[in-house]
Design a protein around this motif. Sequence first.
Motif, PDB file in Angstrom:
ATOM      1  N   UNK A 137     -10.020   2.751  -1.624  1.00  0.00           N
ATOM      2  CA  UNK A 137     -10.420   1.750  -0.637  1.00  0.00           C
ATOM      3  C   UNK A 137      -9.725   1.994   0.692  1.00  0.00           C
ATOM      4  N   UNK A 138      -8.429   2.289   0.635  1.00  0.00           N
ATOM      5  CA  UNK A 138      -7.672   2.530   1.862  1.00  0.00           C
ATOM      6  C   UNK A 138      -8.127   3.825   2.533  1.00  0.00           C
ATOM      7  N   UNK A 139      -8.381   4.841   1.737  1.00  0.00           N
ATOM      8  CA  UNK A 139      -8.815   6.129   2.275  1.00  0.00           C
ATOM      9  C   UNK A 139     -10.149   5.992   2.999  1.00  0.00           C
ATOM     10  N   UNK A 140     -11.096   5.311   2.382  1.00  0.00           N
ATOM     11  CA  UNK A 140     -12.410   5.136   2.998  1.00  0.00           C
ATOM     12  C   UNK A 140     -12.323   4.285   4.262  1.00  0.00           C
ATOM     13  N   UNK A 141     -11.430   3.331   4.262  1.00  0.00           N
ATOM     14  CA  UNK A 141     -11.247   2.478   5.452  1.00  0.00           C
ATOM     15  C   UNK A 141     -10.697   3.283   6.627  1.00  0.00           C
ATOM     16  N   UNK A 142      -9.946   4.348   6.324  1.00  0.00           N
ATOM     17  CA  UNK A 142      -9.343   5.163   7.373  1.00  0.00           C
ATOM     18  C   UNK A 142     -10.308   6.177   7.984  1.00  0.00           C
ATOM     19  N   UNK A 143     -11.449   6.380   7.348  1.00  0.00           N
ATOM     20  CA  UNK A 143     -12.450   7.299   7.897  1.00  0.00           C
ATOM     21  C   UNK A 143     -13.331   6.531   8.879  1.00  0.00           C
ATOM     22  N   UNK A 144     -13.504   7.068  10.072  1.00  0.00           N
ATOM     23  CA  UNK A 144     -14.256   6.371  11.118  1.00  0.00           C
ATOM     24  C   UNK A 144     -15.756   6.464  10.936  1.00  0.00           C
ATOM     25  N   UNK A 172      -4.657   9.530   5.492  1.00  0.00           N
ATOM     26  CA  UNK A 172      -3.745   8.445   5.891  1.00  0.00           C
ATOM     27  C   UNK A 172      -2.839   8.880   7.045  1.00  0.00           C
ATOM     28  N   UNK A 173      -2.221  10.046   6.922  1.00  0.00           N
ATOM     29  CA  UNK A 173      -1.277  10.494   7.943  1.00  0.00           C
ATOM     30  C   UNK A 173      -1.976  10.921   9.232  1.00  0.00           C
ATOM     31  N   UNK A 174      -3.178  11.487   9.108  1.00  0.00           N
ATOM     32  CA  UNK A 174      -3.938  11.814  10.322  1.00  0.00           C
ATOM     33  C   UNK A 174      -4.275  10.531  11.081  1.00  0.00           C
ATOM     34  N   UNK A 175      -4.613   9.492  10.342  1.00  0.00           N
ATOM     35  CA  UNK A 175      -4.929   8.206  10.969  1.00  0.00           C
ATOM     36  C   UNK A 175      -3.695   7.604  11.625  1.00  0.00           C
ATOM     37  N   UNK A 226       0.833  -1.212   0.000  1.00  0.00           N
ATOM     38  CA  UNK A 226       0.000   0.000   0.000  1.00  0.00           C
ATOM     39  C   UNK A 226       0.865   1.258   0.000  1.00  0.00           C
ATOM     40  N   UNK A 227       2.039   1.184   0.650  1.00  0.00           N
ATOM     41  CA  UNK A 227       2.916   2.353   0.682  1.00  0.00           C
ATOM     42  C   UNK A 227       3.324   2.770  -0.720  1.00  0.00           C
ATOM     43  N   UNK A 228       3.554   1.779  -1.595  1.00  0.00           N
ATOM     44  CA  UNK A 228       3.941   2.072  -2.976  1.00  0.00           C
ATOM     45  C   UNK A 228       2.857   2.881  -3.681  1.00  0.00           C
ATOM     46  N   UNK A 229       1.607   2.557  -3.401  1.00  0.00           N
ATOM     47  CA  UNK A 229       0.492   3.273  -4.032  1.00  0.00           C
ATOM     48  C   UNK A 229       0.524   4.748  -3.667  1.00  0.00           C
ATOM     49  N   UNK A 230       0.829   5.052  -2.413  1.00  0.00           N
ATOM     50  CA  UNK A 230       0.887   6.447  -1.987  1.00  0.00           C
ATOM     51  C   UNK A 230       2.101   7.156  -2.580  1.00  0.00           C
ATOM     52  N   UNK A 231       3.183   6.425  -2.788  1.00  0.00           N
ATOM     53  CA  UNK A 231       4.348   7.022  -3.458  1.00  0.00           C
ATOM     54  C   UNK A 231       3.974   7.404  -4.889  1.00  0.00           C
ATOM     55  N   UNK A 232       3.276   6.507  -5.558  1.00  0.00           N
ATOM     56  CA  UNK A 232       2.816   6.793  -6.922  1.00  0.00           C
ATOM     57  C   UNK A 232       1.858   7.986  -6.921  1.00  0.00           C
ATOM     58  N   UNK A 233       0.972   8.032  -5.925  1.00  0.00           N
ATOM     59  CA  UNK A 233       0.029   9.153  -5.807  1.00  0.00           C
ATOM     60  C   UNK A 233       0.785  10.471  -5.635  1.00  0.00           C
TER      61      UNK A 233
END
Length: 449
Positions: free
Chosen positions: A178-185, A146-149, A1-8
């Motif tokens: 998918x990862x972003x939505x999972x991080x929202x409470x 992501x970083x706030x989480x 998943x970290x790679x995806x954020x690097x690409x982003x």
Amino acid sequence: MKLIYIIYDILLLILFMLYLPVLLYKMIVKGKYREGILERFGFLAAEKIEQFEGQPTIWVHAVSVGETVAASAVVTEVKERYPEHKILFSTVTDTGQGMARQIVKEADETIYFPLDFSWVVGRALSKINPEVVILTETELWPNFIRLAKENEAKIMLANGRISDSSFAGYKYLGPILKDMLANVDLFSMQSEQDLEYIQSLGAEQTKVYNNGNTKFDQDYAQPDSSKEEELYQVFKLNKEQPILVVGSTHPNEEEQLLPLYQKLKDEFPELVMILAPRHIKRASEVESLYQQAGIKTVLRTEIETRDPSQDSVIILDTIGELAQIYGIADLVFVGGSLIEKGGHNILEPAVHGKLVFFGPYMFNFKANTRLVLDYGVGIQIEDVAELTEEMLYYLKNEDELKKKGRQAVQMIEDNQGAAERNAKLVKKIIDSKVRFESGSANAINKEGL
């Protein structure tokens, strides 16, 4: 998943570099984006952040004016429940920043939202370290979330709204979505359609609530008879003359509305139109358009020079006044709807008991459009010819116009409470005592939170 954020990050940087020449032009030539430029890159002034050090903090973010208005009601409710918490309020636009400073009185500080590069967001979050992050409407930023989480913040989307275009655009984020939505409470959405959209994008059903629209609860736009009296005096108007308020217009709309004004003026010579371009920097452009048509105009900032016998079009070139100006209107048209822009907030006029007119393009406000039409307090027209016909009818039938106004007030009263329901969810994630369950506004009320 970290790679995806690097690409982003890389893709975001490429887009930023491509846009940089335009950005520099706007900064140097037009003066835009100069204010808060360091804050946008995560450099927060010491005098702004020292009060948050070691203090429980709630970071509330709204992109611009409309979102700030909606968020203000939530902030009021949250601060009432958590007076010991510091409130940091951020916006993206200059106009949003100005509005926040004006109406979000509970905020301890306002800043510009950092660009969503991981190193920029990380710098800002390290200085603030919020306990809770409240994002509003469609403000979902992958790196920030992501970083706030990772910093153990609880994250909530308040007054959530997913337009058709946003729904289509988010899908391109792929795994990062998918990862972003999972991080929202928690997701507190404005309508059933918004709820369905966010769930279709991948939000867990147990996290999603339909709590209504907090714009029904905004305080600053509430009817204020003393303010209205002041507006009549400052604008050199009298209560007997018809007043048409045209709000949030875009290029090509003001031109389309010229024959509307001319026809209404022919039949009601005392009529005055107050016209508010969506972007106030276009005020001089709109003024020139109407003057070329032989119409006497005056800018709001030069209102003391107005000759009531001649200047019958007032062009609003100030921030934060439109919502109150709706209060002195007899007729209201909300722009962004004669062109394929998607419309703007049609609830603000309704708060003042006004029948609201709007065009065919309201795709960004589907729920609000259905609501005002169902209550009979909104009239959707196909073109200016139909708009002219409808407005003339109501100018000639004042009793029916007043009846529509009473219905508008009833609609607002029937739909208030969203800000309180959002605040209850904030309490829920702060207290962390109750297991999140699938719910709705009614379910939350049943819990008695």
